[in-house]
Design a protein around this motif. Structure first.
Motif, PDB file in Angstrom:
ATOM      1  N   ASN A 180       0.874  -1.176   0.000  1.00 49.53           N
ATOM      2  CA  ASN A 180       0.000   0.000   0.000  1.00 49.53           C
ATOM      3  C   ASN A 180       0.912   1.226   0.000  1.00 49.53           C
ATOM      4  N   ALA A 181       0.706   2.117  -0.949  1.00 51.92           N
ATOM      5  CA  ALA A 181       1.625   3.253  -1.123  1.00 51.92           C
ATOM      6  C   ALA A 181       1.646   4.168   0.101  1.00 51.92           C
ATOM      7  N   SER A 182       0.688   3.995   1.021  1.00 51.15           N
ATOM      8  CA  SER A 182       0.708   4.811   2.245  1.00 51.15           C
ATOM      9  C   SER A 182       1.486   4.140   3.372  1.00 51.15           C
ATOM     10  N   SER A 183       1.913   2.871   3.162  1.00 53.45           N
ATOM     11  CA  SER A 183       2.644   2.157   4.219  1.00 53.45           C
ATOM     12  C   SER A 183       4.099   2.625   4.284  1.00 53.45           C
TER      13      SER A 183
ATOM     14  N   ALA B 228       9.253  -0.950   3.254  1.00 53.80           N
ATOM     15  CA  ALA B 228       9.881  -0.878   1.926  1.00 53.80           C
ATOM     16  C   ALA B 228       8.891  -1.183   0.797  1.00 53.80           C
ATOM     17  N   LEU B 229       8.014  -2.193   1.024  1.00 49.88           N
ATOM     18  CA  LEU B 229       7.043  -2.543  -0.028  1.00 49.88           C
ATOM     19  C   LEU B 229       6.120  -1.361  -0.332  1.00 49.88           C
ATOM     20  N   GLY B 230       5.702  -0.701   0.721  1.00 55.35           N
ATOM     21  CA  GLY B 230       4.838   0.467   0.559  1.00 55.35           C
ATOM     22  C   GLY B 230       5.564   1.582  -0.184  1.00 55.35           C
ATOM     23  N   GLN B 231       6.808   1.783   0.177  1.00 51.79           N
ATOM     24  CA  GLN B 231       7.559   2.874  -0.441  1.00 51.79           C
ATOM     25  C   GLN B 231       7.890   2.582  -1.909  1.00 51.79           C
ATOM     26  N   THR B 232       8.011   1.288  -2.238  1.00 50.30           N
ATOM     27  CA  THR B 232       8.216   0.915  -3.654  1.00 50.30           C
ATOM     28  C   THR B 232       6.982   1.327  -4.457  1.00 50.30           C
ATOM     29  N   ALA B 233       5.808   1.039  -3.894  1.00 52.32           N
ATOM     30  CA  ALA B 233       4.562   1.415  -4.572  1.00 52.32           C
ATOM     31  C   ALA B 233       4.461   2.943  -4.676  1.00 52.32           C
ATOM     32  N   ARG B 234       4.795   3.631  -3.590  1.00 57.43           N
ATOM     33  CA  ARG B 234       4.733   5.105  -3.603  1.00 57.43           C
ATOM     34  C   ARG B 234       5.612   5.681  -4.706  1.00 57.43           C
ATOM     35  N   ARG B 235       6.851   5.147  -4.795  1.00 51.39           N
ATOM     36  CA  ARG B 235       7.774   5.658  -5.825  1.00 51.39           C
ATOM     37  C   ARG B 235       7.211   5.392  -7.230  1.00 51.39           C
TER      38      ARG B 235
ATOM     39  N   THR C 178      -7.221   4.023  -1.362  1.00 45.11           N
ATOM     40  CA  THR C 178      -5.900   3.428  -1.638  1.00 45.11           C
ATOM     41  C   THR C 178      -5.624   3.462  -3.135  1.00 45.11           C
ATOM     42  N   GLU C 179      -4.469   3.970  -3.490  1.00 43.64           N
ATOM     43  CA  GLU C 179      -4.165   4.139  -4.915  1.00 43.64           C
ATOM     44  C   GLU C 179      -4.104   2.800  -5.644  1.00 43.64           C
ATOM     45  N   ASN C 180      -4.575   2.814  -6.884  1.00 43.87           N
ATOM     46  CA  ASN C 180      -4.558   1.649  -7.764  1.00 43.87           C
ATOM     47  C   ASN C 180      -3.172   1.597  -8.420  1.00 43.87           C
ATOM     48  N   THR C 181      -2.192   1.083  -7.673  1.00 42.67           N
ATOM     49  CA  THR C 181      -0.800   1.145  -8.158  1.00 42.67           C
ATOM     50  C   THR C 181      -0.621   0.501  -9.541  1.00 42.67           C
TER      51      THR C 181
END
Ligand SMILES: Cc1ncc(COP(=O)(O)O)c(C=O)c1O
Length: 391
Positions: A33-36, A39-46, A235-238
């Motif tokens: 989840n890009a809000s987490s 590291a997994l969250g931050q990968t999605a955010r990036r 939650t963003e649709n990554t």
């Protein structure tokens, strides 16, 4: 099984293999989840922020001006309602009669809430007259919403001129650019709000964006965790967002070639199909999106035509049926003055980046025969006035 010749690309497009490839990691491994914070969250955010930058670049915009949504229907609603809800004094909106239902129904809803909406007429090719628009502007007009290119007949609107008129009068200008984005250059400098959708350009369904010019205030439709700068929670649709950016990169990378090929197909379709007797082109011959061509055939139901072509493995679309009382003819065709009989017998052919010259040949080979066969069994004859009260 017969391979489908898909000529309904203004309804939706097949996802490009490169787009699917780009999306897969965000389902399989990078599912955070890009809000987490991990590291997994931050990968999605990036990935999301990279996609935002890439999409902003296609418009010459800054990343903060892109709000991801669930599609263009939501983007249109956000633009129109979101702006209306910020207005305390002004109550007037201008749109046209040929907009997509996502804009028309939203404007009608505003009317039901006490707003005043002007629905501008269009000319025989489907164009809004900027002079008429200028005359319709009022001191309490806060929004003009006119599409960039029509999804049924392809006609392009004078967006630059309309934008200039709005700018002069301090009125916010929204354009639904769903069919134009990635097909023709869009004068973004003339626009304050712009909607687009991934699935019209070989991206996935269920993701779109609204471009919101810096300084344009909107209230959100969807409240929640404050995503997208508080303008669209959820939650963003990554994978969808990454896929959209990839699809946009493909389309803009091919802007000088693919639309040109599509326009060549359109010209061939028009030259050949208008040779069929009692047939007309709907829309403008040249001031048009490259991928959409719309025709009307007298004494034929559009639905029958689409079904017959489907039996030949060719997917197209239509307006509506003449003999069925509950099927309304297309509001776009009626707005450009197509007689009722012909509005019921319409066929829309729309190409995509995968369309080949052989596929156009195949359509052109079967269409005259199919039209002839349908006319032979039609209760309406060519020139018959029973279905033509407006002729
Ligand atoms: C001009 C136009 N606006 C809006 C939409 C709606 O887009 P979406 O399917 O992303 O909600 C479409 C798609 O049919 C369209 O062609």
């Amino acid at each position: 099984m017969l391979k489908t010749i898909y000529l309904d690309n203004s309804a939706t497009t097949p996802v490009a293999p490169e787009v699917l490839e780009a999306m897969l990691p965000y389902f399989r491994t990078d599912y955070g989840n890009a809000s987490s914070l991990h590291a997994l969250g931050q990968t999605a955010r990036r990935a999301i922020e990279r996609a935002r930058e890439e999409i902003a670049a296609t418009l010459g915009a800054s990343p903060g001006e892109i709000v991801f949504t669930s599609g263009a229907t939501e983007a249109d609603n956000l633009a129109i309602k979101g702006l209306a809800w910020t207005e305390k004094q002004k109550r007037h909106v201008i749109t046209s009669r040929v907009e997509h239902p996502a804009v028309l129904r939203t404007c009608e809803w505003l009317e039901s809430q006490g707003y005043d909406v002007t629905f501008l007429d269009v000319d025989a090719a489907g164009r809004v007259d900027p002079e008429e628009l200028a005359a319709a502007l009022r001191d309490d007009t806060f929004l003009v919403t006119i599409m960039a290119g029509n999804n049924e007949i392809g006609t392009l609107q004078p967006i630059e001129r309309i934008g200039a008129l709005c700018r002069e009068r301090g009125v916010t200008f929204h354009t639904d650019a769903v069919q134009a984005y990635g097909k023709v250059p869009i004068p973004v400098h003339a626009v304050d709000l712009l909607s687009a959708s991934a699935h019209k350009l070989h991206g996935p369904k269920g993701v779109g964006f609204l471009y919101v010019r810096d300084g344009t205030k909107l209230l959100p439709l969807v409240h929640g965790g404050g995503h997208e700068g508080g303008r669209r929670s959820g939650t963003e649709n990554t994978p969808g967002i990454v896929g959209f950016a990839k699809a946009a990169a493909l389309a803009f990378g091919e802007l000088a070639s693919t639309p040109k090929r599509m326009r060549g197909f359109r010209d061939r379709l028009i030259d050949a199909i208008t040779q069929i007797p009692s047939t007309r082109l709907n829309g403008h011959r040249t001031e048009s999106l490259p991928h959409i061509a719309n025709f009307s055939f007298q004494a034929i139901e559009g639905e029958s035509l689409v079904m017959r072509l489907d039996e030949h493995g060719i997917a197209t679309s239509t307006g509506s049926a003449c003999s069925s009382p509950d099927l309304e003819p297309s509001h776009v065709l009626l707005a450009i003055g197509v007689p009722l009989s012909m509005a019921h017998g319409s066929l829309r052919v729309s190409t995509g980046r995968q369309t080949t010259s052989e596929e156009i040949d195949a359509l052109l080979e079967v269409l005259p025969t199919v039209v002839e066969e349908l006319r032979a069994i039609s209760p309406f004859k060519v020139g018959d006035a029973r279905c033509t009260p407006t002729e």
